[in-house]
Design an enzyme around this catalytic site. Sequence first.
Site, PDB file in Angstrom:
ATOM      1  N   SER A  61      34.693 -26.701 -75.879  1.00 24.44           N
ATOM      2  CA  SER A  61      35.375 -26.282 -74.904  1.00 24.44           C
ATOM      3  C   SER A  61      34.832 -24.740 -74.493  1.00 24.44           C
ATOM      4  CB  SER A  61      36.853 -26.192 -75.553  1.00 24.44           C
ATOM      5  OG  SER A  61      37.460 -25.561 -74.604  1.00 24.44           O
ATOM      6  N   TYR A  67      43.688 -24.867 -82.488  1.00 28.62           N
ATOM      7  CA  TYR A  67      42.804 -25.947 -81.756  1.00 28.62           C
ATOM      8  C   TYR A  67      41.249 -25.075 -81.448  1.00 28.62           C
ATOM      9  CZ  TYR A  67      40.751 -28.083 -77.942  1.00 28.62           C
ATOM     10  OH  TYR A  67      39.918 -28.737 -76.851  1.00 28.62           O
ATOM     11  N   LYS A  76      36.951 -25.893 -82.706  1.00 29.65           N
ATOM     12  CA  LYS A  76      35.791 -26.129 -81.771  1.00 29.65           C
ATOM     13  C   LYS A  76      34.675 -25.147 -82.273  1.00 29.65           C
ATOM     14  CE  LYS A  76      37.312 -29.454 -79.394  1.00 29.65           C
ATOM     15  NZ  LYS A  76      37.014 -30.796 -79.745  1.00 29.65           N
TER      16      LYS A  76
HETATM   17  P1  NAD Z   1      42.361 -37.581 -75.220  1.00 23.52           P
HETATM   18  O1  NAD Z   1      43.322 -37.002 -76.405  1.00 23.52           O
HETATM   19  O2  NAD Z   1      42.866 -38.102 -74.149  1.00 23.52           O
HETATM   20  O3  NAD Z   1      41.483 -38.359 -76.121  1.00 23.52           O
HETATM   21  C1  NAD Z   1      41.153 -38.410 -77.539  1.00 23.52           C
HETATM   22  C2  NAD Z   1      41.165 -39.464 -78.280  1.00 23.52           C
HETATM   23  O4  NAD Z   1      40.775 -39.511 -79.477  1.00 23.52           O
HETATM   24  C3  NAD Z   1      42.442 -40.054 -78.128  1.00 23.52           C
HETATM   25  O5  NAD Z   1      42.307 -41.340 -77.323  1.00 23.52           O
HETATM   26  C4  NAD Z   1      43.067 -40.179 -79.556  1.00 23.52           C
HETATM   27  O6  NAD Z   1      43.665 -41.517 -79.796  1.00 23.52           O
HETATM   28  C5  NAD Z   1      41.780 -40.300 -80.252  1.00 23.52           C
HETATM   29  N1  NAD Z   1      41.496 -39.682 -81.614  1.00 23.52           N
HETATM   30  C6  NAD Z   1      42.329 -38.611 -82.055  1.00 23.52           C
HETATM   31  N2  NAD Z   1      41.836 -38.590 -83.295  1.00 23.52           N
HETATM   32  C7  NAD Z   1      41.262 -39.487 -83.783  1.00 23.52           C
HETATM   33  C8  NAD Z   1      40.957 -39.933 -85.068  1.00 23.52           C
HETATM   34  N3  NAD Z   1      40.913 -39.207 -86.037  1.00 23.52           N
HETATM   35  N4  NAD Z   1      40.253 -41.180 -85.240  1.00 23.52           N
HETATM   36  C9  NAD Z   1      39.971 -41.882 -83.881  1.00 23.52           C
HETATM   37  N5  NAD Z   1      40.586 -41.725 -83.018  1.00 23.52           N
HETATM   38  C10 NAD Z   1      41.275 -40.235 -82.537  1.00 23.52           C
HETATM   39  O7  NAD Z   1      41.574 -35.990 -75.238  1.00 23.52           O
HETATM   40  P2  NAD Z   1      40.455 -35.760 -74.105  1.00 23.52           P
HETATM   41  O8  NAD Z   1      41.139 -34.741 -73.160  1.00 23.52           O
HETATM   42  O9  NAD Z   1      39.794 -37.013 -73.440  1.00 23.52           O
HETATM   43  O10 NAD Z   1      39.293 -34.969 -74.933  1.00 23.52           O
HETATM   44  C11 NAD Z   1      38.366 -35.595 -75.510  1.00 23.52           C
HETATM   45  C12 NAD Z   1      37.651 -34.377 -76.397  1.00 23.52           C
HETATM   46  O11 NAD Z   1      37.283 -33.429 -75.538  1.00 23.52           O
HETATM   47  C13 NAD Z   1      38.690 -33.680 -77.443  1.00 23.52           C
HETATM   48  O12 NAD Z   1      37.454 -33.381 -78.374  1.00 23.52           O
HETATM   49  C14 NAD Z   1      38.896 -32.292 -76.980  1.00 23.52           C
HETATM   50  O13 NAD Z   1      39.055 -31.326 -77.617  1.00 23.52           O
HETATM   51  C15 NAD Z   1      37.858 -31.982 -75.967  1.00 23.52           C
HETATM   52  N6  NAD Z   1      38.097 -31.181 -74.854  1.00 23.52           N
HETATM   53  C16 NAD Z   1      38.974 -31.605 -73.959  1.00 23.52           C
HETATM   54  C17 NAD Z   1      39.272 -30.634 -72.771  1.00 23.52           C
HETATM   55  C18 NAD Z   1      40.376 -31.466 -71.900  1.00 23.52           C
HETATM   56  O14 NAD Z   1      40.994 -30.367 -71.053  1.00 23.52           O
HETATM   57  N7  NAD Z   1      41.031 -32.527 -71.670  1.00 23.52           N
HETATM   58  C19 NAD Z   1      38.757 -29.453 -72.747  1.00 23.52           C
HETATM   59  C20 NAD Z   1      37.869 -29.074 -73.426  1.00 23.52           C
HETATM   60  C21 NAD Z   1      37.249 -29.967 -74.585  1.00 23.52           C
HETATM   61  C1  UD1 Z   2      44.017 -25.090 -72.086  1.00 26.23           C
HETATM   62  C2  UD1 Z   2      43.569 -24.428 -73.437  1.00 26.23           C
HETATM   63  C3  UD1 Z   2      42.031 -24.754 -73.609  1.00 26.23           C
HETATM   64  C4  UD1 Z   2      42.093 -26.331 -73.428  1.00 26.23           C
HETATM   65  C5  UD1 Z   2      42.395 -26.896 -72.231  1.00 26.23           C
HETATM   66  C6  UD1 Z   2      42.502 -28.425 -72.250  1.00 26.23           C
HETATM   67  C7  UD1 Z   2      45.212 -22.265 -73.705  1.00 26.23           C
HETATM   68  C8  UD1 Z   2      45.058 -20.774 -73.733  1.00 26.23           C
HETATM   69  N1  UD1 Z   2      43.761 -22.980 -73.338  1.00 26.23           N
HETATM   70  O1  UD1 Z   2      43.201 -24.661 -71.110  1.00 26.23           O
HETATM   71  O2  UD1 Z   2      41.829 -24.250 -74.867  1.00 26.23           O
HETATM   72  O3  UD1 Z   2      40.665 -26.637 -73.809  1.00 26.23           O
HETATM   73  O4  UD1 Z   2      44.031 -26.343 -72.006  1.00 26.23           O
HETATM   74  O5  UD1 Z   2      43.723 -28.850 -72.793  1.00 26.23           O
HETATM   75  O6  UD1 Z   2      45.958 -23.062 -73.838  1.00 26.23           O
HETATM   76  N2  UD1 Z   2      49.680 -23.285 -65.556  1.00 26.23           N
HETATM   77  C9  UD1 Z   2      50.698 -23.142 -65.122  1.00 26.23           C
HETATM   78  N3  UD1 Z   2      51.870 -23.978 -65.066  1.00 26.23           N
HETATM   79  C10 UD1 Z   2      51.866 -24.871 -65.938  1.00 26.23           C
HETATM   80  C11 UD1 Z   2      50.533 -25.488 -66.471  1.00 26.23           C
HETATM   81  C12 UD1 Z   2      49.418 -24.351 -66.305  1.00 26.23           C
HETATM   82  O7  UD1 Z   2      50.712 -22.207 -64.123  1.00 26.23           O
HETATM   83  O8  UD1 Z   2      52.593 -25.848 -65.872  1.00 26.23           O
HETATM   84  C13 UD1 Z   2      48.338 -22.555 -65.391  1.00 26.23           C
HETATM   85  C14 UD1 Z   2      47.836 -21.768 -66.740  1.00 26.23           C
HETATM   86  O9  UD1 Z   2      48.596 -20.856 -66.941  1.00 26.23           O
HETATM   87  C15 UD1 Z   2      46.673 -21.772 -66.523  1.00 26.23           C
HETATM   88  C16 UD1 Z   2      46.108 -22.684 -65.396  1.00 26.23           C
HETATM   89  O10 UD1 Z   2      47.362 -23.457 -65.059  1.00 26.23           O
HETATM   90  O11 UD1 Z   2      46.248 -20.461 -65.725  1.00 26.23           O
HETATM   91  C17 UD1 Z   2      45.512 -23.969 -66.311  1.00 26.23           C
HETATM   92  O12 UD1 Z   2      46.023 -24.210 -67.327  1.00 26.23           O
HETATM   93  P1  UD1 Z   2      46.070 -25.528 -68.354  1.00 26.23           P
HETATM   94  O13 UD1 Z   2      45.649 -26.683 -67.493  1.00 26.23           O
HETATM   95  O14 UD1 Z   2      46.919 -25.490 -69.317  1.00 26.23           O
HETATM   96  O15 UD1 Z   2      44.537 -25.149 -69.025  1.00 26.23           O
HETATM   97  P2  UD1 Z   2      44.156 -23.885 -69.670  1.00 26.23           P
HETATM   98  O16 UD1 Z   2      45.035 -22.982 -70.156  1.00 26.23           O
HETATM   99  O17 UD1 Z   2      42.716 -23.396 -69.042  1.00 26.23           O
END
Ligand code: NAD
Ligand code: UD1
Length: 343
Positions: free
Chosen positions: A126, A153, A157
């Site tokens: 991330s 969290y 990472k």
């Molecule tokens: P998500 O929660 O939708 O998907 C993760 C999946 O992993 C889920 O289906 C959950 O059931 C499964 N899971 C969790 N722990 C498990 C375990 N121990 N064994 C088997 N399955 C398990 O999340 P996502 O948004 O698809 O994120 C996927 C990856 O990307 C994660 O590693 C997350 O940290 C990373 N990531 C996500 C974002 C984001 O904004 N969505 C941003 C940066 C990084």
């Molecule tokens: C957050 C996490 C980041 C993680 C990502 C995906 C933090 C500091 N960072 O990113 O580590 O990888 O989620 O899960 O938590 N916002 C509003 N109103 C809302 C929701 C969000 O104004 O109800 C704003 C936030 O202040 C931010 C932007 O929208 O400026 C994006 O927020 P969000 O979607 O939560 O993502 P990040 O904070 O960038």
Amino acid sequence: MARILVTGGTGYIGSHTTVELMQAGFDVVIVDNLMNSNVGVLDGIEAIVGRRPDYENIDCVDYVALDKLFEKYADIEGIIHFAAYKAVGESVEKPLQYYRNNINSLVNLLELMPIHKVKNIVFSSSCTVYGQPDAAHLPVNENAPIQPALSPYGNTKQICEEIIHDTIHATPNINAIILRYFNPIGAHPTALIGELPNGVPNNLLPYVTQTAAGIRPELRIFGNDYDTPDGTCIRDYIDVVDLAKAHVVALKRMLTNKQEGNEEIFNLGTGRGLSVMEIVETFKRVNNVDVPYKIVERREGDIEKVWADPTRANKVLGWKAERNTEDTLRSCWKWQLRLNEAK
Ligand code: NAD
Ligand code: UD1
């Protein structure tokens, strides 16, 4: 074609990546314990692709079960490791759950890879590892300094990246690509898969779509006194299908031995920063819906502005984010409408 293990494959990014992998001809086995997803996602994947991925309900923390999985699917050639917990706020309250799940899952996979002769792993990291980059590092590239994590969290990472680094140093026949995602949003254009909301959303887009749908009375915009043109925070919002495609490119790169060294890191973003206000206004305009909002206090731990320099991924991977933000925001709404129908 090669078989790929996708952990967390019924989750948000994992399901979109499974679709892209299968459409590129790969066979996929998904491992997911459904902690944050449901098995119905497999129907959505099958409806899009015309084939159903293999699926195993296994917890990646369970070494023995994973070991058996590798025995059962002896032809796995690569792993994309999505499975993790990802809620920042929850990680502050329950740090050990996050460390146990996110770190042990990765350690198990890395230990099992050489035993089962699996060489390649793609890891979901991330942009949170960069914290708030200083002005000289915006847009942020892969060489920007890693900053102390703001949450357990985020720390998982960073630790996972270090574990991969140390493992590869000691085990040169393992290849890894670490992908640092910026802010993934949107849904598949078919609206057959998308992000499944779990309780009250923390992330911006699910909150926006639920507000537009009347499920939430109003969006709270966390602060408009930041040092940005309209005072709201800036992020690099990347379409989830674009993000998914990058995983296919990364895997093919490893399977065809094109890597420069055994470990590579890429930022996955668009290169463009958008403010919260720009997202909300564009969402309203392209979908012709209202999103009532009010400005409230800043959210603790929020970063003011961060967006990617994706040059390395563009040049080295030959991957580029293509979908425009308007289409992505249309896909968010189409998906929310589908969720409403499904109720
Ligand atoms: P998500 O929660 O939708 O998907 C993760 C999946 O992993 C889920 O289906 C959950 O059931 C499964 N899971 C969790 N722990 C498990 C375990 N121990 N064994 C088997 N399955 C398990 O999340 P996502 O948004 O698809 O994120 C996927 C990856 O990307 C994660 O590693 C997350 O940290 C990373 N990531 C996500 C974002 C984001 O904004 N969505 C941003 C940066 C990084
Ligand atoms: C957050 C996490 C980041 C993680 C990502 C995906 C933090 C500091 N960072 O990113 O580590 O990888 O989620 O899960 O938590 N916002 C509003 N109103 C809302 C929701 C969000 O104004 O109800 C704003 C936030 O202040 C931010 C932007 O929208 O400026 C994006 O927020 P969000 O979607 O939560 O993502 P990040 O904070 O960038």
